[in-house]
Design a protein around this motif. Structure first.
Motif, short mmCIF file in Angstrom:
data_model
loop_
_atom_site.label_atom_id
_atom_site.label_comp_id
_atom_site.label_asym_id
_atom_site.label_seq_id
_atom_site.Cartn_x
_atom_site.Cartn_y
_atom_site.Cartn_z
N ASP A 1 -10.65 6.42 -30.32
CA ASP A 1 -10.13 5.48 -29.32
C ASP A 1 -9.26 6.30 -28.37
OD1 ASP A 1 -11.37 3.48 -30.69
OD2 ASP A 1 -9.54 2.47 -31.34
N PHE A 2 -9.67 6.31 -27.11
CA PHE A 2 -8.99 7.12 -26.10
C PHE A 2 -8.23 6.19 -25.17
CE2 PHE A 2 -8.50 9.40 -22.14
CZ PHE A 2 -8.34 10.72 -22.50
N HIS A 3 -6.90 6.21 -25.27
CA HIS A 3 -6.06 5.40 -24.40
C HIS A 3 -5.69 6.19 -23.15
CE1 HIS A 3 -4.97 1.93 -27.10
NE2 HIS A 3 -5.51 2.77 -27.97
N PHE A 4 -5.92 5.58 -21.99
CA PHE A 4 -5.70 6.29 -20.73
C PHE A 4 -5.08 5.35 -19.71
CE2 PHE A 4 -9.76 4.20 -20.18
CZ PHE A 4 -9.76 3.78 -18.85
N ASP A 5 -4.40 5.96 -18.74
CA ASP A 5 -4.04 5.31 -17.49
C ASP A 5 -4.84 6.04 -16.42
OD1 ASP A 5 -2.73 4.84 -14.93
OD2 ASP A 5 -1.07 3.97 -16.06
#
Length: 238
Positions: free
Chosen positions: A10-14
């Protein structure tokens, strides 16, 4: 958790963060070699670094990264691959080409380039539940003790809990075997849950290289940003 044991990331990004974008380019490279799944999740630097008295991003009619993530949230309801393509498109536009995907007109044009109806932007913004989707992803990182992006949650083939890691923070995404070697460093650290930080100090030469790599982002942004160590903070100018 070795590299072959990771089943899902799971890759959390802005989308406004240049470091998260470069890390995503590297992660896509490794995914092609090792075959794990990547689930794209959100995190708001504007919210985590919001100055006292400023509006929350969800209180604005249009709010840079938050609004782009709301479009991504709507796309994700249909297929994770759609938000994969959306992040790649808006990320390249800002962080490579120096464009402005956070401008609604540009965002509409990018949706059209991906084969979507540009009106999907209005659909996402008018749907209050897209706020909830972005906020839930953001809160997941906060609850894990996270503070920025990129944040990874690594999950293996067993039923154990996911390992949460911040990083890697990089500006020149490696390719091929070098990309896999970096992946093994990252997954290797996940095997030592009581090791919390490993950081490379930045010399003047390093800082100059970072500034050079971030030139497209600096040209495209419409906000004030501060690089504190490894974290790019940004604040809405209004």
């Amino acid at each position: 958790m070795g590299d072959s044991a990771v089943h899902t990331v799971d890759f959390h990004f802005d989308p406004m963060c240049p470091f998260a974008y470069h890390t995503s380019v590297w992660l896509r490279e490794v995914r092609e070699v090792l075959g794990f799944a990547v689930r794209w999740r959100f995190f708001s630097l504007e919210e985590i670094n919001r100055a006292e008295g400023k509006k929350h991003p969800w209180q604005r009619p249009w709010s840079y990264g938050w609004s782009l993530m709301r479009i991504g949230a709507l796309l994700r309801r249909t297929d994770n691959a759609l938000v994969d393509d959306w992040y790649a498109k808006i990320g390249h536009t800002l962080h490579v080409a120096g464009g402005k995907p956070h401008d609604p007109e540009v965002a509409r044009a990018l949706l059209a380039e991906l084969g979507h109806d540009p009106a999907l932007l209005e659909v996402a913004i008018e749907d209050e539940s897209t706020h909830q989707d972005v906020h839930a992803d953001h809160q997941r990182v906060i609850d894990a003790g996270g503070f920025g992006v990129p944040t990874l949650f690594l999950r293996g083939t067993d039923s154990g809990s996911a390992q949460c890691l911040f990083g890697p923070v990089l500006i020149d995404p490696p390719t091929g075997q070098r990309a896999v070697e970096l992946w093994r460093v990252v997954t290797g650290m996940s095997q030592f849950p009581n090791v919390f930080e490993l950081q490379r100090p930045k010399s003047a030469v390093d800082q100059a290289a970072i500034e050079t790599a971030l030139r497209p982002y600096l040209a495209g942004r419409d906000w004030h940003s501060v690089n504190r160590g490894q974290i790019v903070e940004f604040q809405h100018t209004s």
